[in-house]
Design an enzyme around this catalytic site. Structure first.
Site, PDB file in Angstrom:
ATOM      1  N   GLU B  53       0.808  -1.220   0.000  1.00  0.00           N
ATOM      2  CA  GLU B  53       0.000   0.000   0.000  1.00  0.00           C
ATOM      3  C   GLU B  53       0.847   1.279   0.000  1.00  0.00           C
ATOM      4  OE1 GLU B  53      -0.617  -2.633   1.881  1.00  0.00           O
ATOM      5  OE2 GLU B  53      -2.728  -3.181   1.734  1.00  0.00           O
ATOM      6  N   GLN B 116      -8.669  -6.558  12.332  1.00  0.00           N
ATOM      7  CA  GLN B 116      -8.252  -5.539  11.361  1.00  0.00           C
ATOM      8  C   GLN B 116      -8.928  -4.185  11.584  1.00  0.00           C
ATOM      9  OE1 GLN B 116      -8.383  -7.356   7.402  1.00  0.00           O
ATOM     10  NE2 GLN B 116      -6.276  -8.015   7.705  1.00  0.00           N
ATOM     11  N   LYS B 165     -17.808  -1.153   6.724  1.00  0.00           N
ATOM     12  CA  LYS B 165     -18.289  -2.176   5.790  1.00  0.00           C
ATOM     13  C   LYS B 165     -19.813  -2.162   5.683  1.00  0.00           C
ATOM     14  CE  LYS B 165     -17.442  -6.792   4.144  1.00  0.00           C
ATOM     15  NZ  LYS B 165     -16.681  -8.044   4.284  1.00  0.00           N
ATOM     16  N   MET B 478      24.005   9.291   1.865  1.00  0.00           N
ATOM     17  CA  MET B 478      23.835  10.596   2.498  1.00  0.00           C
ATOM     18  C   MET B 478      24.148  10.534   3.989  1.00  0.00           C
ATOM     19  SD  MET B 478      23.316  13.675   2.016  1.00  0.00           S
ATOM     20  CE  MET B 478      22.364  14.267   0.634  1.00  0.00           C
TER      21      MET B 478
END
Ligand code: TPP
Lengths: 197, 563
Positions: B53, B116, B165, B478
């Site tokens: 994601e 979840q 949902k 860096m």
């Protein structure tokens, strides 16, 4: 820079989670809020937050513009002590045992412009509205009699200036119209700059 | 009366009403109804299945930047949503519009630590422009309409909509009104003509003016006006990292990049200019160096749409609180044609020093290992600056920004405010979905590519053309540079053993080539551009190369060092 006490007044739409967004503005900057109160204002659907804190002029300016940036905030502004009229309310639950055969408490109530809210077998409840120093003073005077519980509200404040919410709302409406016109121009719906210039 | 449909279909219909044709995302339990309904509209909306994601969020941001539309991404509840967080924070701090739709556990389960469940609204509140949770199907169309309006207007940002949902499954009457009125939100400030007059007066009288060009010029689509303005008054233009490409690098008024690894002249001249005109930028600490010694001699004009940015870091003399395009439209007629040739020459003199001491060695070395700047220089020459450069974060980013020449707006996509390693590859992927007529280059370090390397899978599946250039120094370069300069070369946790990138690319059906010798570099780059589709070019570069010039942390812009 010198720190002083400020009262912030925010007018907002009613939106779940807004209190959270407002408090993030303060916590991100490690600013301690002394008190916060929220209620519906004189205009239905517009909410009013009163926030008290001690900080510098520079910080308060930044905080207020961060608050105004929040989508649901209509207007945020800050005031110095002398620019607002404010009060807090305190409740005191005093043990009846300490009061036996004494009219001291009654005197305290009268001299301090407090009032008795409830009298029960074991305790009485006293209420006082005033400045923090005043409600604190009464607390200290009642302490010898046994204060079982003490609670003080956040500040509620009104501004002295003669500019009220309704005129802010009118200003906001005008600003919205301008904003819409600039948006239309930017979206190439018109090339007439005169309508917003 | 609207049409009856379920919440998830209303999400799709709302997106269609906003002309969305591309979505990056990843499915899961809670968001399945949306995916199910999307299937019926595959001809109108192309869904790109990412590999993580975070990749979806970065790709969406980059998609927004190059398409001029509001990018949309999907994630499911819980881990799907938390994986999006880095990309949300990145887009928000760089003022890029994005609408993120996450699904949530059914509303009766909210607050129970259900499977979840994460508090998406709570988690994203500090890193979004606006967010909302929808528990009622009826509220979906309006929330999405508000989301698009808020994300793209004013100072753009990210909007997260979290939909339970049950709201996705319940029926509603669908009706859609774009850009609904929000009483408390008026994103474009009215022009205050007094501030415009004050700005014009300062500019017209100025002998040593300097323009600081920021991302706001690109966001406000004001590149042409900006050019007219600086040409009319003949003012040197110095750009922030995110302002790059808003103004042609080849223009005679362009004097380079500001800030920590910016160019020598604009940093030094910041402390000599008499008037500084900051346009759509926010005086980030990487630009200003030590605030106490920043442009004390100059009168500063700040054109900025976000009032909370004005006087935030730097106190200014004239604040023009406005969108850049409106401000410049109002300002331009009041600006007198002017010339500042000797002032411009002073920049040239300093530039010559930088070329001699830094740029030649970095971009056209004749011996030693290949250098990062050299790779950028060749990429820029070969594409004549018409490519879109997407960088990761680290030395590669600074080298890319310093040495690529930009000719067209929105040609540099990079992570500015957040400095997110792992941004480059997915962002380039997002760009390549839109841009088909110009090469899309992902310029990455060996560390950064490994943070989101899984998106090679998406590139493969979608047949995208990304020219991936990995400059491999076997170090987190860096950070190593800082250890080199400020920690007596104590290289703690910066050495990195890298895998065979060419083999990895091969596994994803992407051609590749590894280059170690200078003689091979040019031909390898040609091969990369000549190859159809994606290509991974790994260039082994100098392990301990440093980026210069540098304003060391805590130093002033005028204390910038060349070595
Ligand atoms: C997600 C994330 N973690 C850590 C950092 C800190 N950081 C900044 S630059 C850098 C090194 C990058 O190394 P590499 O990708 O190899 O690129 P190079 O600097 O060598 O070009 C690191 C670790 C960061 N910016 N982002």
């Amino acid at each position: 820079m010198e720190k002083q006490q400020y009262t912030i007044i925010i007018f907002t739409e009613n939106h779940i989670g807004l209190l959270n967004r407002v408090s993030i503005v303060f916590t991100r900057r490690h600013l301690n809020i002394d008190s916060i109160t929220a209620s519906e204002s004189e205009v239905k659907g517009v909410y009013r937050y009163t926030i008290v804190l001690v900080t510098t002029q520079k910080q308060i300016e930044k905080v207020v513009s961060q608050l105004e940036k929040l989508v649901e905030v209509l207007r945020a502004s800050y005031y110095l002590e002398e620019e607002v009229i404010h009060q807090e309310i305190a409740l005191y639950k005093v043990d009846s045992a300490g009061l036996a055969n004494s009219n001291e408490v009654e005197k305290l109530v009268r001299y301090n412009n407090a009032r008795i809210l409830a009298i029960e077998k074991d305790y009485i409840v006293i209420e006082k509205t005033g400045y923090k120093a005043e409600t604190q003073e009464l607390f200290e005077k009642l302490e010898p009699f046994g204060v079982l519980q003490f609670v003080r509200s956040g500040r509620v404040a009104l501004t002295k200036q003669r500019k009220e919410l309704t005129s802010y709302l009118k200003e906001i409406e005008k600003a919205s119209e301008k904003s819409d016109k600039i948006r239309e121009w930017k979206l190439n719906k018109t090339d007439d700059t005169a309508m917003w210039l | 009366m609207g049409i009856k449909m379920r919440g998830s279909m209303a999400v799709i219909q709302s997106l269609l009403a906003e002309h969305v044709d591309t979505i990056f995302g990843y499915p899961g339990g809670a968001i399945m109804p949306i995916y199910d309904d999307l299937l019926q509209h595959e001809d109108k909306i192309h869904h790109i299945l990412v590999r993580h994601e975070q990749g979806a969020a970065h790709a969406t941001q980059a998609y927004s930047q190059v398409s001029g539309k509001v990018g949309v991404c999907f994630g499911t509840s819980g881990p799907g949503a938390t994986n999006l967080i880095t990309g949300i924070a990145n887009a928000q701090i760089d003022s890029v519009p994005m609408v993120v739709i996450t699904a949530q556990v059914p509303s009766p389960l909210i607050g129970t630590d259900a499977f979840q469940e994460t508090d998406v609204v709570g988690l994203t509140m500090p890193i979004t422009k606006w967010n909302v949770q929808i528990t009622d199907a009826e509220d979906i169309p309006e929330a999405i309409a508000k989301a698009f309006y808020i994300a793209v207007s004013g100072r753009p940002g990210v909007v997260v909509i979290d939909i339970t949902k049950d709201a996705l499954l319940n029926q509603l009457e669908f009706e859609y009104e774009k850009a609904p009125k929000i009483r408390s939100y008026f994103p474009y400030p009215a022009i205050n003509m007094q501030s415009i007059d004050a700005a014009a007066e300062l500019i017209n009288k100025s002998k040593k003016p300097l323009v600081l060009l920021g991302h706001g010029v690109l966001i406000g689509k004001a590149e042409n006006l900006f050019r007219e303005f600086v040409e009319k008054a003949e003012i040197p233009v110095a750009s922030t990292l995110l302002g790059l490409s808003a103004f042609p690098s080849s223009h005679k008024l362009f004097v380079g990049m500001l800030g920590m690894h910016g160019n020598y002249a604009p940093n030094i001249k910041t402390n000599e200019a008499d008037v500084i005109i900051a346009i759509g930028m926010r005086f980030d600490d990487r630009v200003t160096g030590r605030i106490a010694d920043y442009a004390r001699q100059a009168k500063i004009i700040h054109i900025e749409i976000d009032k909370s940015e004005i006087n935030k870091n730097i106190e200014v003399n004239v604040a023009v609180h406005a969108d850049v395009k409106t401000a410049l439209t109002a300002l331009l007629p009041k600006i007198q044609a002017n010339a500042h040739s000797s002032w411009l020459n002073e920049f040239k003199e300093l530039e010559a020093i930088e070329i001699e001491k830094v740029i030649k060695k970095e971009c056209t070395p004749e011996s030693g290992k290949i250098r990062q700047g050299e790779v950028v220089h060749l990429l820029s020459e070969k594409t004549k600056g018409h490519a879109i450069l997407v960088t990761d974060v680290g030395q590669n980013q600074m080298m890319g920004a310093r040495y690529f020449k930009f000719e067209n707006p929105n040609s540099l996509i990079t992570s500015g405010g957040l400095g997110t390693m792992g941004f480059g590859l997915p962002a380039a992927m997002g760009v390549s979905v839109v841009v088909k007529d110009r090469p899309v280059i992902a310029f990455l370090g060996d560390g950064g590519i490994q943070m989101t390397i899984q998106e090679l899978g998406t590139i493969m599946q979608e047949n995208l053309a990304v020219k991936i250039v990995v400059v491999n120094n076997n170090f987190l370069g860096m950070v190593r540079q800082w250890q080199d300069m400020f920690m007596s070369k104590r290289y703690a946790a910066t050495h990195m053993v890298t895998p065979d990138f060419i083999k990895i690319a091969e596994g994803y059906n992407i051609k590749g080539r590894k280059v170690e010798k200078r003689e091979e570099l040019s031909a390898a780059i040609d091969e990369m551009f000549a190859t159809e589709g994606s290509f991974l070019l790994e260039v082994m570069v100098e392990k301990e190369g440093n980026v210069f010039p540098m304003i060391t942390p805590g130093a002033s812009v005028s204390e910038i060092v060349l070595e």
